[in-house]
Design an enzyme around this catalytic site. Sequence first.
Site, PDB file in Angstrom:
ATOM      1  N   GLY A 126      -7.167  62.379 -95.545  1.00  0.00           N
ATOM      2  CA  GLY A 126      -7.540  62.408 -94.263  1.00  0.00           C
ATOM      3  C   GLY A 126      -7.923  63.595 -93.761  1.00  0.00           C
ATOM      4  CG  HIS A 158      -9.241  66.671 -83.971  1.00  0.00           C
ATOM      5  ND1 HIS A 158      -7.823  66.416 -84.314  1.00  0.00           N
ATOM      6  CD2 HIS A 158      -9.339  67.184 -85.170  1.00  0.00           C
ATOM      7  CE1 HIS A 158      -7.684  66.586 -85.633  1.00  0.00           C
ATOM      8  NE2 HIS A 158      -8.730  67.233 -85.459  1.00  0.00           N
ATOM      9  CE  LYS A 162      -9.527  62.862 -85.287  1.00  0.00           C
ATOM     10  NZ  LYS A 162     -10.107  62.661 -86.365  1.00  0.00           N
TER      11      LYS A 162
END
Length: 269
Positions: A126, A158, A162
Amino acid sequence: MQTMPGLVVTGASGRMGQMLIRTIAASDKARLVGCLERQGHPWVGRDVGECMGGAALGVPVTDDPLEAFVQAQGVIDFTAPAATVEFAALAAQARAVHVIGTTGLEPAHIAAIDAAARHAVIVRAGNMSLGVNLLVRLTQKVAQALDADWDVEVVEAHHRMKVDAPSGTALMLGQAAAQGRGVTLDAAMVSGRDGITGARERGTIGFSAIRGGDVVGEHDVIFAADGERIVLRHLATDRAIFARGALRAALWGQDQKPGHYDMMDVLGI
């Protein structure tokens, strides 16, 4: 002298794709031999360096994954789950190391990747950064040392583009905390609280996601008890750390037997 391994980058036009291309092109340990984009993309058929606004690299963008993979020793893939599953089968057919940084994978996707890993090396994580993988290990150790009187929360931030939440890195951290406590993440996970939720249930692992601006990646693991807190934090300010980690994984995989590995294997931690 052994020839440097040739690598293919999928999703060439994306943020990570372009960072990977620059990283490989600047490396003295690997060669860029292919760049892949979806059918109909305006970059297909053009030199990838020129598409990125720089000098020609002598590598045209293609929309044929198998054609690209058969000439490569490695494939680096930060795309989408459905595409990654397709690439895993084709990379295994070409016996190329497949480095997967794609997030949002579901159990069915992982099962398909496991099947491909019987025939070729797959490194999946990840997050590809050294710092994050150290944070994962620290999270597991701290969770192992503390009992369920310590609440665990994973907070991640983020950029606005995203598309999945929690992030793959946040799930890695939650999984590490669960392993440290000897429980499954599925049983302990609480995500996206809203409304009248009631008191926090003892032993759960909470997740919160922030999306905005151009944040590359920020992750906090909070262990909170009465009167004290422990906060483990990693801040990413440059996507190059992920590209360097992915390149390292692709090089490491050249000497391994077929199997499904992660960055802990690559880094030896």
